[in-house]
Enzyme design. Structure first.
Site, PDB file in Angstrom:
ATOM      1  N   CYS A  10       0.874  -1.195   0.004  1.00 51.96           N
ATOM      2  CA  CYS A  10      -0.132  -0.064  -0.044  1.00 51.96           C
ATOM      3  C   CYS A  10       0.767   1.134   0.021  1.00 51.96           C
ATOM      4  O   CYS A  10       1.831   1.075  -0.320  1.00 51.96           O
ATOM      5  CB  CYS A  10      -1.102   0.011   1.214  1.00 51.96           C
ATOM      6  SG  CYS A  10      -0.353   0.367   2.736  1.00 51.96           S
ATOM      7  N   ASN A  13       2.338   1.683   4.069  1.00 51.48           N
ATOM      8  CA  ASN A  13       2.797   0.384   4.945  1.00 51.48           C
ATOM      9  C   ASN A  13       2.489   0.497   6.358  1.00 51.48           C
ATOM     10  O   ASN A  13       3.091  -0.089   7.190  1.00 51.48           O
ATOM     11  CB  ASN A  13       4.125  -0.006   4.630  1.00 51.48           C
ATOM     12  CG  ASN A  13       4.480  -1.230   4.885  1.00 51.48           C
ATOM     13  OD1 ASN A  13       5.280  -1.627   5.477  1.00 51.48           O
ATOM     14  ND2 ASN A  13       3.559  -2.443   5.098  1.00 51.48           N
ATOM     15  N   CYS A  15      -1.434   0.700   7.182  1.00 52.47           N
ATOM     16  CA  CYS A  15      -2.690   0.453   7.223  1.00 52.47           C
ATOM     17  C   CYS A  15      -3.089  -0.844   6.743  1.00 52.47           C
ATOM     18  O   CYS A  15      -3.228  -1.960   7.167  1.00 52.47           O
ATOM     19  CB  CYS A  15      -3.698   1.464   7.130  1.00 52.47           C
ATOM     20  SG  CYS A  15      -3.653   2.996   7.896  1.00 52.47           S
ATOM     21  N   ARG A  16      -3.023  -0.736   5.466  1.00 56.01           N
ATOM     22  CA  ARG A  16      -3.774  -1.896   4.769  1.00 56.01           C
ATOM     23  C   ARG A  16      -2.954  -2.923   4.467  1.00 56.01           C
ATOM     24  O   ARG A  16      -3.362  -4.226   4.576  1.00 56.01           O
ATOM     25  CB  ARG A  16      -4.186  -1.191   3.014  1.00 56.01           C
ATOM     26  CG  ARG A  16      -5.406  -0.386   3.243  1.00 56.01           C
ATOM     27  CD  ARG A  16      -5.589   0.328   1.950  1.00 56.01           C
ATOM     28  NE  ARG A  16      -4.656   1.398   1.752  1.00 56.01           N
ATOM     29  CZ  ARG A  16      -4.505   1.803   0.419  1.00 56.01           C
ATOM     30  NH1 ARG A  16      -5.341   1.594  -0.559  1.00 56.01           N
ATOM     31  NH2 ARG A  16      -3.456   2.673   0.328  1.00 56.01           N
ATOM     32  N   SER A  17      -1.585  -2.761   3.923  1.00 55.21           N
ATOM     33  CA  SER A  17      -0.781  -3.743   3.679  1.00 55.21           C
ATOM     34  C   SER A  17      -0.346  -4.577   4.934  1.00 55.21           C
ATOM     35  O   SER A  17      -0.129  -5.839   5.100  1.00 55.21           O
ATOM     36  CB  SER A  17       0.600  -3.469   2.938  1.00 55.21           C
ATOM     37  OG  SER A  17       1.199  -2.338   3.552  1.00 55.21           O
ATOM     38  N   ASP A 127      -8.248   3.202   1.263  1.00 56.74           N
ATOM     39  CA  ASP A 127      -7.511   3.659   2.058  1.00 56.74           C
ATOM     40  C   ASP A 127      -8.152   4.172   3.604  1.00 56.74           C
ATOM     41  O   ASP A 127      -9.078   5.194   3.101  1.00 56.74           O
ATOM     42  CB  ASP A 127      -6.453   4.771   1.533  1.00 56.74           C
ATOM     43  CG  ASP A 127      -5.524   5.286   2.721  1.00 56.74           C
ATOM     44  OD1 ASP A 127      -5.468   4.846   3.965  1.00 56.74           O
ATOM     45  OD2 ASP A 127      -4.571   5.848   2.045  1.00 56.74           O
TER      46      ASP A 127
END
Length: 162
Positions: A10, A13, A15-17, A127
């Site tokens: 993401c 690096n 939140c999402r990944s 996001d």
């Protein structure tokens, strides 16, 4: 048995990944494939290098039994394109950034994570950084779905190679 490696990507690096990494790590351990599947995450931008995942990501993940506390933000490196079999972006912007950096011979390794989802029709993992807590729950909903599909895909790959 041959190993397969996955890098979740993401922007920052945090939140999402890392959420995807935490979800996938648990799925892989529960499947008894932690010796065959290598998992990591990274960001396309260095806004939070060395930082732990966002506290809201950690809280949402912990509520579902995922531990993100040991993870730290890092940038995608040139070596990652060679090292990983899959580099899975959370959205089109990060996929475009990966495509711009990736050598031609490794372009086939790039994809959107949500291509493996079966319960959610979304193409991207949104996001949640500037939003409310519900956004972090949605991230987990999406990455749980996609990671289950990814694991099924990787199991087929590993079976074919054994």
């Amino acid at each position: 048995m041959q190993k397969v490696s996955v890098l979740f990507v993401c922007m920052g690096n945090i939140c999402r990944s890392p959420s995807a990494e935490g979800v996938m790590r648990r799925l892989v351990v529960e499947a008894g494939l932690d010796d065959e599947i290598v998992i990591d995450s990274a960001g396309t931008h260095g806004y939070h290098l060395g930082h732990a995942p966002d506290a809201r990501s950690q809280a949402a993940a912990a509520a579902r039994g995922y531990d993100l506390t040991a993870l730290r933000s890092r940038l995608v490196t040139t070596e990652d394109f060679q090292r990983f079999d899959w580099l899975l972006a959370m959205d089109a912007d990060n996929l475009a950034e990966l495509r711009a950096r990736c050598p031609a011979a490794q372009q086939h390794k790039l994809a959107l994570l949500m291509r493996f989802a079966s319960k959610h029709a979304a193409e991207h993992v949104p996001d949640p950084y500037y939003g409310a807590a519900q956004g972090f729950e949605q991230v987990l909903d999406y990455v749980e779905d996609a990671c289950e599909g990814l694991l099924a895909h990787l199991r087929e790959h590993l079976r074919a190679d054994s």
